[in-house]
Design a protein around this motif. Structure first.
Motif, PDB file in Angstrom:
ATOM      1  N   ALA A 256       0.803  -1.231   0.000  1.00 23.86           N
ATOM      2  CA  ALA A 256       0.000   0.000   0.000  1.00 23.86           C
ATOM      3  C   ALA A 256       0.831   1.274   0.000  1.00 23.86           C
ATOM      4  O   ALA A 256       0.449   2.267  -0.620  1.00 23.86           O
ATOM      5  CB  ALA A 256      -0.943   0.005   1.205  1.00 23.86           C
ATOM      6  N   ALA A 257       1.971   1.287   0.657  1.00 19.10           N
ATOM      7  CA  ALA A 257       2.763   2.517   0.769  1.00 19.10           C
ATOM      8  C   ALA A 257       3.380   2.940  -0.555  1.00 19.10           C
ATOM      9  O   ALA A 257       3.727   4.106  -0.737  1.00 19.10           O
ATOM     10  CB  ALA A 257       3.855   2.353   1.823  1.00 19.10           C
ATOM     11  N   TRP A 258       3.533   2.016  -1.490  1.00 16.92           N
ATOM     12  CA  TRP A 258       4.114   2.359  -2.799  1.00 16.92           C
ATOM     13  C   TRP A 258       3.188   1.949  -3.946  1.00 16.92           C
ATOM     14  O   TRP A 258       3.606   1.727  -5.062  1.00 16.92           O
ATOM     15  CB  TRP A 258       5.494   1.722  -2.986  1.00 16.92           C
ATOM     16  CG  TRP A 258       5.530   0.220  -2.820  1.00 16.92           C
ATOM     17  CD1 TRP A 258       5.357  -0.731  -3.789  1.00 16.92           C
ATOM     18  CD2 TRP A 258       5.772  -0.500  -1.616  1.00 16.92           C
ATOM     19  NE1 TRP A 258       5.471  -1.990  -3.271  1.00 16.92           N
ATOM     20  CE2 TRP A 258       5.732  -1.884  -1.920  1.00 16.92           C
ATOM     21  CE3 TRP A 258       6.034  -0.120  -0.289  1.00 16.92           C
ATOM     22  CZ2 TRP A 258       5.930  -2.873  -0.961  1.00 16.92           C
ATOM     23  CZ3 TRP A 258       6.213  -1.112   0.661  1.00 16.92           C
ATOM     24  CH2 TRP A 258       6.165  -2.467   0.327  1.00 16.92           C
ATOM     25  N   CYS A 259       1.890   1.902  -3.672  1.00 15.73           N
ATOM     26  CA  CYS A 259       0.902   1.432  -4.644  1.00 15.73           C
ATOM     27  C   CYS A 259      -0.039   2.574  -5.040  1.00 15.73           C
ATOM     28  O   CYS A 259      -0.363   3.442  -4.221  1.00 15.73           O
ATOM     29  CB  CYS A 259       0.097   0.292  -4.020  1.00 15.73           C
ATOM     30  SG  CYS A 259      -0.981  -0.613  -5.146  1.00 15.73           S
ATOM     31  N   ILE A 260      -0.470   2.570  -6.299  1.00 12.53           N
ATOM     32  CA  ILE A 260      -1.365   3.604  -6.805  1.00 12.53           C
ATOM     33  C   ILE A 260      -2.424   2.957  -7.682  1.00 12.53           C
ATOM     34  O   ILE A 260      -2.219   1.870  -8.238  1.00 12.53           O
ATOM     35  CB  ILE A 260      -0.559   4.683  -7.572  1.00 12.53           C
ATOM     36  CG1 ILE A 260      -1.352   5.980  -7.700  1.00 12.53           C
ATOM     37  CG2 ILE A 260      -0.070   4.167  -8.924  1.00 12.53           C
ATOM     38  CD1 ILE A 260      -0.494   7.184  -8.087  1.00 12.53           C
ATOM     39  N   ALA A 261      -3.580   3.618  -7.812  1.00  7.76           N
ATOM     40  CA  ALA A 261      -4.716   3.078  -8.560  1.00  7.76           C
ATOM     41  C   ALA A 261      -4.965   3.893  -9.814  1.00  7.76           C
ATOM     42  O   ALA A 261      -4.984   5.126  -9.767  1.00  7.76           O
ATOM     43  CB  ALA A 261      -5.969   3.083  -7.676  1.00  7.76           C
ATOM     44  N   VAL A 262      -5.174   3.200 -10.937  1.00  7.74           N
ATOM     45  CA  VAL A 262      -5.517   3.853 -12.204  1.00  7.74           C
ATOM     46  C   VAL A 262      -6.481   2.957 -12.972  1.00  7.74           C
ATOM     47  O   VAL A 262      -6.557   1.752 -12.717  1.00  7.74           O
ATOM     48  CB  VAL A 262      -4.271   4.116 -13.085  1.00  7.74           C
ATOM     49  CG1 VAL A 262      -3.288   5.034 -12.392  1.00  7.74           C
ATOM     50  CG2 VAL A 262      -3.603   2.815 -13.497  1.00  7.74           C
ATOM     51  N   PRO A 263      -7.223   3.504 -13.939  1.00  3.15           N
ATOM     52  CA  PRO A 263      -8.073   2.647 -14.763  1.00  3.15           C
ATOM     53  C   PRO A 263      -7.251   1.593 -15.501  1.00  3.15           C
ATOM     54  O   PRO A 263      -6.166   1.877 -16.003  1.00  3.15           O
ATOM     55  CB  PRO A 263      -8.706   3.634 -15.746  1.00  3.15           C
ATOM     56  CG  PRO A 263      -8.698   4.934 -15.019  1.00  3.15           C
ATOM     57  CD  PRO A 263      -7.416   4.933 -14.242  1.00  3.15           C
ATOM     58  N   GLY A 264      -7.804   0.372 -15.526  1.00  6.26           N
ATOM     59  CA  GLY A 264      -7.157  -0.713 -16.248  1.00  6.26           C
ATOM     60  C   GLY A 264      -8.128  -1.467 -17.124  1.00  6.26           C
ATOM     61  O   GLY A 264      -7.810  -2.523 -17.659  1.00  6.26           O
ATOM     62  N   GLY A 265      -9.338  -0.926 -17.243  1.00  3.29           N
ATOM     63  CA  GLY A 265     -10.339  -1.616 -18.048  1.00  3.29           C
ATOM     64  C   GLY A 265     -10.967  -2.771 -17.290  1.00  3.29           C
ATOM     65  O   GLY A 265     -10.568  -3.118 -16.187  1.00  3.29           O
ATOM     66  N   ASP A 266     -11.970  -3.396 -17.902  1.00  2.00           N
ATOM     67  CA  ASP A 266     -12.680  -4.499 -17.274  1.00  2.00           C
ATOM     68  C   ASP A 266     -13.200  -5.416 -18.367  1.00  2.00           C
ATOM     69  O   ASP A 266     -13.137  -5.112 -19.560  1.00  2.00           O
ATOM     70  CB  ASP A 266     -13.840  -3.964 -16.413  1.00  2.00           C
ATOM     71  CG  ASP A 266     -14.059  -4.818 -15.166  1.00  2.00           C
ATOM     72  OD1 ASP A 266     -13.615  -5.988 -15.152  1.00  2.00           O
ATOM     73  OD2 ASP A 266     -14.656  -4.321 -14.206  1.00  2.00           O
ATOM     74  N   ALA A 267     -13.728  -6.558 -17.952  1.00  2.00           N
ATOM     75  CA  ALA A 267     -14.260  -7.514 -18.913  1.00  2.00           C
ATOM     76  C   ALA A 267     -15.532  -6.974 -19.568  1.00  2.00           C
ATOM     77  O   ALA A 267     -16.252  -6.169 -18.981  1.00  2.00           O
ATOM     78  CB  ALA A 267     -14.554  -8.840 -18.212  1.00  2.00           C
ATOM     79  N   GLY A 268     -15.797  -7.426 -20.788  1.00  2.00           N
ATOM     80  CA  GLY A 268     -17.007  -7.026 -21.481  1.00  2.00           C
ATOM     81  C   GLY A 268     -16.717  -6.146 -22.681  1.00  2.00           C
ATOM     82  O   GLY A 268     -15.654  -5.524 -22.767  1.00  2.00           O
ATOM     83  N   PRO A 269     -17.667  -6.055 -23.614  1.00  2.00           N
ATOM     84  CA  PRO A 269     -17.484  -5.245 -24.821  1.00  2.00           C
ATOM     85  C   PRO A 269     -17.234  -3.777 -24.481  1.00  2.00           C
ATOM     86  O   PRO A 269     -17.930  -3.194 -23.655  1.00  2.00           O
ATOM     87  CB  PRO A 269     -18.812  -5.417 -25.578  1.00  2.00           C
ATOM     88  CG  PRO A 269     -19.392  -6.690 -25.042  1.00  2.00           C
ATOM     89  CD  PRO A 269     -18.952  -6.768 -23.613  1.00  2.00           C
ATOM     90  N   GLN A 270     -16.215  -3.209 -25.104  1.00  2.00           N
ATOM     91  CA  GLN A 270     -15.878  -1.787 -24.954  1.00  2.00           C
ATOM     92  C   GLN A 270     -15.558  -1.390 -23.511  1.00  2.00           C
ATOM     93  O   GLN A 270     -15.627  -0.217 -23.158  1.00  2.00           O
ATOM     94  CB  GLN A 270     -17.005  -0.902 -25.495  1.00  2.00           C
ATOM     95  CG  GLN A 270     -17.408  -1.208 -26.924  1.00  2.00           C
ATOM     96  CD  GLN A 270     -16.249  -1.107 -27.896  1.00  2.00           C
ATOM     97  OE1 GLN A 270     -15.535  -0.108 -27.917  1.00  2.00           O
ATOM     98  NE2 GLN A 270     -16.033  -2.159 -28.690  1.00  2.00           N
ATOM     99  N   ALA A 271     -15.230  -2.372 -22.677  1.00  2.00           N
ATOM    100  CA  ALA A 271     -14.946  -2.068 -21.273  1.00  2.00           C
ATOM    101  C   ALA A 271     -13.453  -1.966 -20.980  1.00  2.00           C
ATOM    102  O   ALA A 271     -13.063  -1.607 -19.885  1.00  2.00           O
ATOM    103  CB  ALA A 271     -15.567  -3.133 -20.366  1.00  2.00           C
ATOM    104  N   GLY A 272     -12.619  -2.305 -21.956  1.00  2.00           N
ATOM    105  CA  GLY A 272     -11.188  -2.246 -21.739  1.00  2.00           C
ATOM    106  C   GLY A 272     -10.606  -0.888 -22.092  1.00  2.00           C
ATOM    107  O   GLY A 272     -11.321   0.040 -22.472  1.00  2.00           O
TER     108      GLY A 272
END
Length: 354
Positions: A256-272
């Motif tokens: 957690a101390a060196w981790c960051i969150a960003v969009p990575g897409g998801d399963a499904g049509p046009q979700a990536g």
């Protein structure tokens, strides 16, 4: 190319060395952010969520920054990568300079990171950065290719890269890794990583795609070797709208101390996330691998805005300016929070303010 990964465990954020970055730049953006919000920009959905246009408007597009891409290679003949290579790199599978990409994973990551802003399809996060691609084994655990990865890291560093995108990880939970165990499976890579971090490099890894509470070995490696933390980032993948962690990402957990969150897409049509395939088509990709590439691109773009800073100072500033409001306050899942390039490009980094 394997996509091994894992995720979650609470960790207090107590590092006094992390930069606060609380001052505001007096200058206004050189260009309106909206000027960069083109159809090409919007096609790459992750860019809007992390407010990349604000960084572009202030001049951070990746110019004069080199990123090493350690993956399944790259089809550098595509127009999306015209002018984007700093060096042909090396193909450890075919043992020759330059790379091909039989699997396609490396080309897709390169697209997320640095595809050209040319009015076609989509563009990368750092569309003015330059790449050095390296190809290691195409379809097996990374530990089988320890020496190839170590050589790629060292070669990339020797050729000017200080940022290293690694959209892969060994399928060992970070909570089970000790220095001795990692030295058994990745001795060459460990030795090079230690040396390069000491020399100022930053390594980016995805937490993994197994929907676990803890990350895999590499993203969590500073747990076992704390001296690596200053040159390390782990990345979790959000849905494209940034509303929550996606359907397969591991959590930040012990990283957690060196981790960051960003969009990575998801399963499904046009979700990536939209990127370019090895044959030049525009395709959707999803997971923590493209999320890691997005962060590597952000580091490159931010480095170009703050050329006075070294790569590790840019890393600290990126983490320090992440959005920790709302759901992103949950460090177990989201680490330091949602990457926020408007804040990162607006606030003076602590090392410049002091």
């Amino acid at each position: 190319m394997p996509h091994p990964f894992s995720a979650l465990r609470t960790l207090a954020l107590t590092s006094a060395s992390l930069l606060a970055g609380c001052l505001t730049l007096p200058e206004q953006p050189h260009t309106e952010a909206a000027a960069f919000e083109t159809p090409e920009y919007r096609a790459q959905q992750g860019l809007e969520i992390v407010k990349a246009s604000a960084l572009y408007a202030r001049g951070g597009t990746g110019q004069n920054v080199i990123v090493a891409l350690i993956d399944s290679g790259l089809n550098s003949n595509l127009t999306e990568f015209e002018g984007r290579l700093s060096d042909p790199g090396f193909d450890h599978v075919e043992n020759r300079p330059g790379t091909v990409d039989r699997v396609g994973h490396g080309t897709q990551m390169a697209g997320i990171l640095a595809a050209n802003k040319d009015g076609q399809g989509m563009h990368g996060m750092a569309f003015d950065a330059r790449l050095i691609p390296f190809r290691f084994g195409d379809d097996n655990e990374p530990f089988f290719f320890d020496s190839e990865i170590a050589q790629s890291w060292q070669s990339g560093f020797d050729k000017g890269a200080r940022l290293f995108n690694n959209s892969w990880a060994n399928a060992i939970p970070a909570t089970e890794i000790t220095e001795a165990r990692y030295n058994q499976v990745m001795p060459d890579s460990l030795a090079v990583a230690r040396k390069l971090v000491e020399d100022g490099a930053v390594f980016v890894f995805p937490t993994g795609n197994e929907l676990k509470r803890e990350p895999l070995a590499e993203p969590g490696l500073p747990v076992a070797l704390p001296e690596l933390e200053k040159g390390w980032i782990a990345v979790v993948a959000l849905k494209n709208d940034g509303s929550a962690i996606n359907g397969k990402s591991n959590y930040c957990g012990v990283a957690a101390a060196w981790c960051i969150a960003v969009p990575g897409g998801d399963a499904g049509p046009q979700a990536g996330l939209l990127t370019v395939s090895k044959d030049g088509r525009y395709v959707q990709t999803a997971g923590t691998s493209p999320a890691a590439a997005l962060v590597s691109g952000a580091l490159a773009a931010l480095q170009s805005l703050y050329p006075q800073l070294n790569a590790q100072q840019v890393r600290e500033h990126l983490l320090a300016t992440a959005n920790r409001t709302g759901i992103y306050a949950n460090s177990e899942a989201y680490g330091r929070g949602l990457m926020d390039l408007e804040a990162a490009s607006r606030r003076i980094p602590g090392s410049l303010a002091n």
